[in-house]
Design a protein around this motif. Sequence first.
Motif, PDB file in Angstrom:
ATOM      1  N   ILE A   1     -12.320 -73.699  49.983  1.00  0.00           N
ATOM      2  CA  ILE A   1     -11.280 -74.046  49.017  1.00  0.00           C
ATOM      3  C   ILE A   1     -10.522 -72.763  48.679  1.00  0.00           C
ATOM      4  CG2 ILE A   1     -10.793 -75.082  46.765  1.00  0.00           C
ATOM      5  CD1 ILE A   1     -13.679 -76.382  47.080  1.00  0.00           C
ATOM      6  N   GLY A   2      -9.261 -72.729  49.082  1.00  0.00           N
ATOM      7  CA  GLY A   2      -8.477 -71.507  48.977  1.00  0.00           C
ATOM      8  C   GLY A   2      -8.456 -70.752  50.293  1.00  0.00           C
ATOM      9  N   GLY A   3      -8.651 -71.461  51.364  1.00  0.00           N
ATOM     10  CA  GLY A   3      -8.792 -70.839  52.676  1.00  0.00           C
ATOM     11  C   GLY A   3      -7.507 -70.365  53.316  1.00  0.00           C
ATOM     12  N   LYS A   4      -6.373 -70.625  52.699  1.00  0.00           N
ATOM     13  CA  LYS A   4      -5.099 -70.157  53.262  1.00  0.00           C
ATOM     14  C   LYS A   4      -4.638 -68.861  52.595  1.00  0.00           C
ATOM     15  CE  LYS A   4      -4.103 -73.637  56.068  1.00  0.00           C
ATOM     16  NZ  LYS A   4      -3.784 -73.540  57.461  1.00  0.00           N
ATOM     17  N   GLY A   5      -5.365 -68.382  51.605  1.00  0.00           N
ATOM     18  CA  GLY A   5      -5.008 -67.143  50.924  1.00  0.00           C
ATOM     19  C   GLY A   5      -5.459 -65.924  51.714  1.00  0.00           C
ATOM     20  N   PHE A   6      -5.281 -64.752  51.123  1.00  0.00           N
ATOM     21  CA  PHE A   6      -5.577 -63.497  51.805  1.00  0.00           C
ATOM     22  C   PHE A   6      -7.046 -63.409  52.226  1.00  0.00           C
ATOM     23  CE2 PHE A   6      -6.862 -58.995  51.662  1.00  0.00           C
ATOM     24  CZ  PHE A   6      -6.034 -58.503  52.667  1.00  0.00           C
ATOM     25  N   ILE A   7      -7.961 -63.532  51.281  1.00  0.00           N
ATOM     26  CA  ILE A   7      -9.389 -63.444  51.597  1.00  0.00           C
ATOM     27  C   ILE A   7      -9.822 -64.665  52.394  1.00  0.00           C
ATOM     28  CG2 ILE A   7     -11.728 -63.378  50.624  1.00  0.00           C
ATOM     29  CD1 ILE A   7     -10.513 -61.836  48.229  1.00  0.00           C
ATOM     30  N   GLY A   8      -9.346 -65.839  51.993  1.00  0.00           N
ATOM     31  CA  GLY A   8      -9.734 -67.079  52.650  1.00  0.00           C
ATOM     32  C   GLY A   8      -9.401 -67.124  54.122  1.00  0.00           C
ATOM     33  N   SER A   9      -8.237 -66.603  54.495  1.00  0.00           N
ATOM     34  CA  SER A   9      -7.861 -66.649  55.905  1.00  0.00           C
ATOM     35  C   SER A   9      -8.781 -65.765  56.755  1.00  0.00           C
ATOM     36  CB  SER A   9      -6.398 -66.251  56.089  1.00  0.00           C
ATOM     37  OG  SER A   9      -6.168 -64.946  55.615  1.00  0.00           O
ATOM     38  N   TYR A  10      -9.193 -64.633  56.204  1.00  0.00           N
ATOM     39  CA  TYR A  10     -10.142 -63.778  56.931  1.00  0.00           C
ATOM     40  C   TYR A  10     -11.532 -64.422  56.985  1.00  0.00           C
ATOM     41  CZ  TYR A  10      -6.876 -59.916  57.265  1.00  0.00           C
ATOM     42  OH  TYR A  10      -5.796 -59.139  57.581  1.00  0.00           O
ATOM     43  N   LEU A  11     -11.952 -65.017  55.877  1.00  0.00           N
ATOM     44  CA  LEU A  11     -13.255 -65.677  55.851  1.00  0.00           C
ATOM     45  C   LEU A  11     -13.272 -66.872  56.800  1.00  0.00           C
ATOM     46  CD1 LEU A  11     -16.090 -65.746  54.697  1.00  0.00           C
ATOM     47  CD2 LEU A  11     -15.194 -67.006  52.728  1.00  0.00           C
ATOM     48  N   ASP A  12     -12.180 -67.612  56.859  1.00  0.00           N
ATOM     49  CA  ASP A  12     -12.054 -68.735  57.788  1.00  0.00           C
ATOM     50  C   ASP A  12     -12.277 -68.261  59.227  1.00  0.00           C
ATOM     51  OD1 ASP A  12     -11.326 -71.303  58.883  1.00  0.00           O
ATOM     52  OD2 ASP A  12      -9.297 -70.552  59.159  1.00  0.00           O
ATOM     53  N   SER A  13     -11.594 -67.197  59.617  1.00  0.00           N
ATOM     54  CA  SER A  13     -11.751 -66.652  60.978  1.00  0.00           C
ATOM     55  C   SER A  13     -13.188 -66.210  61.239  1.00  0.00           C
ATOM     56  CB  SER A  13     -10.812 -65.458  61.182  1.00  0.00           C
ATOM     57  OG  SER A  13      -9.480 -65.868  61.110  1.00  0.00           O
ATOM     58  N   TYR A  14     -13.781 -65.548  60.270  1.00  0.00           N
ATOM     59  CA  TYR A  14     -15.158 -65.060  60.420  1.00  0.00           C
ATOM     60  C   TYR A  14     -16.135 -66.221  60.592  1.00  0.00           C
ATOM     61  CZ  TYR A  14     -19.672 -63.037  59.263  1.00  0.00           C
ATOM     62  OH  TYR A  14     -20.994 -62.667  59.291  1.00  0.00           O
ATOM     63  N   LEU A  15     -16.010 -67.233  59.729  1.00  0.00           N
ATOM     64  CA  LEU A  15     -16.933 -68.375  59.805  1.00  0.00           C
ATOM     65  C   LEU A  15     -16.782 -69.119  61.130  1.00  0.00           C
ATOM     66  CD1 LEU A  15     -16.628 -69.706  56.153  1.00  0.00           C
ATOM     67  CD2 LEU A  15     -18.600 -68.534  57.163  1.00  0.00           C
ATOM     68  N   LYS A  16     -15.565 -69.288  61.581  1.00  0.00           N
ATOM     69  CA  LYS A  16     -15.345 -69.966  62.863  1.00  0.00           C
ATOM     70  C   LYS A  16     -15.910 -69.140  64.023  1.00  0.00           C
ATOM     71  CE  LYS A  16     -11.451 -72.763  61.435  1.00  0.00           C
ATOM     72  NZ  LYS A  16      -9.982 -72.898  61.400  1.00  0.00           N
ATOM     73  N   GLU A  17     -15.789 -67.830  63.921  1.00  0.00           N
ATOM     74  CA  GLU A  17     -16.359 -66.948  64.945  1.00  0.00           C
ATOM     75  C   GLU A  17     -17.879 -67.111  65.003  1.00  0.00           C
ATOM     76  OE1 GLU A  17     -16.906 -62.279  64.788  1.00  0.00           O
ATOM     77  OE2 GLU A  17     -14.797 -62.809  65.102  1.00  0.00           O
ATOM     78  N   LYS A  18     -18.492 -67.368  63.838  1.00  0.00           N
ATOM     79  CA  LYS A  18     -19.938 -67.573  63.762  1.00  0.00           C
ATOM     80  C   LYS A  18     -20.330 -69.019  64.047  1.00  0.00           C
ATOM     81  CE  LYS A  18     -20.934 -63.383  62.623  1.00  0.00           C
ATOM     82  NZ  LYS A  18     -21.596 -62.516  63.566  1.00  0.00           N
ATOM     83  N   LYS A  19     -19.350 -69.837  64.478  1.00  0.00           N
ATOM     84  CA  LYS A  19     -19.566 -71.221  64.909  1.00  0.00           C
ATOM     85  C   LYS A  19     -19.800 -72.222  63.784  1.00  0.00           C
ATOM     86  CE  LYS A  19     -19.247 -69.888  69.181  1.00  0.00           C
ATOM     87  NZ  LYS A  19     -17.926 -69.549  69.567  1.00  0.00           N
ATOM     88  N   TYR A  20     -19.349 -71.898  62.576  1.00  0.00           N
ATOM     89  CA  TYR A  20     -19.367 -72.878  61.493  1.00  0.00           C
ATOM     90  C   TYR A  20     -18.207 -73.849  61.699  1.00  0.00           C
ATOM     91  CZ  TYR A  20     -22.557 -69.956  58.748  1.00  0.00           C
ATOM     92  OH  TYR A  20     -23.626 -69.238  58.306  1.00  0.00           O
ATOM     93  N   LEU A  21     -18.385 -75.081  61.262  1.00  0.00           N
ATOM     94  CA  LEU A  21     -17.279 -76.037  61.220  1.00  0.00           C
ATOM     95  C   LEU A  21     -16.598 -75.841  59.866  1.00  0.00           C
ATOM     96  CD1 LEU A  21     -19.005 -79.221  62.642  1.00  0.00           C
ATOM     97  CD2 LEU A  21     -17.323 -77.770  63.782  1.00  0.00           C
ATOM     98  N   VAL A  22     -15.339 -75.476  59.861  1.00  0.00           N
ATOM     99  CA  VAL A  22     -14.646 -75.119  58.626  1.00  0.00           C
ATOM    100  C   VAL A  22     -13.440 -76.020  58.409  1.00  0.00           C
ATOM    101  CG1 VAL A  22     -13.472 -73.274  57.356  1.00  0.00           C
ATOM    102  CG2 VAL A  22     -15.339 -72.708  58.926  1.00  0.00           C
ATOM    103  N   ASP A  23     -13.395 -76.656  57.243  1.00  0.00           N
ATOM    104  CA  ASP A  23     -12.205 -77.346  56.777  1.00  0.00           C
ATOM    105  C   ASP A  23     -11.676 -76.544  55.598  1.00  0.00           C
ATOM    106  OD1 ASP A  23     -12.556 -79.354  58.666  1.00  0.00           O
ATOM    107  OD2 ASP A  23     -13.541 -80.712  57.264  1.00  0.00           O
TER     108      ASP A  23
END
Length: 141
Positions: free
Chosen positions: A7-29
Motif C-alpha cells: 500500500i503506497g507502492g507507487k511512491g519513492f520507497i514503495g517503487s524500490y521495495l516493489d522491485s526488491y520483493l519481485k526480485e525475491k519472487k514475492y507476488l506483489v500487488d
Amino acid sequence: MLRVLLIGGKGFIGSYLDSYLKEKKYLVDIVSIDKHGKSVTHNSHDESIELCKTQLEKYDAFIYLAWASNPSTAEKSPLCDIENSVITGLHWIERIGVLKTNPLVVFFSSGGAVYGDLSKGFASEDLCLNPSSSYGISKAY
C-alpha cells in the motif's frame, strides 16, 4: 510463494521495495493513494483491480507506506493531510484488522518528522515523540 499487498507502492520507497520483493519472487500487488486519499489498486501486471474483503484474505503480508502529503503540503492544509493520509491509513488498518488470516502487517512512517528538532542528528525508537509540524503530528498519530 508469499503474496504481498504494498500500500503506497507507487511512491519513492514503495517503487524500490516493489522491485526488491519481485526480485525475491514475492507476488506483489500495489495500492497507490492519490493526493485526495483515493485508493487505486494494481496487480503485478499493472492492471487495475478491485479489492473486497474476501480478496484481501489472499495476502500473506500488508506493507503500508502510503501518505498523500509531504511536509510542505501538510503545512498548507493540515486538515486535508489528516483526511487524506491519517483517515485513509486508519481505514486500511480497520480492513486488515478484521481478517481471519492473521497476516503480517508492516507500517512505515517517516520517523524523523515525529521527533521534532534533533540536535543529535538521529533518533532511536525509544525517543519521546515531539513533532514540530502538522506533518509530524499526522505521522505520529
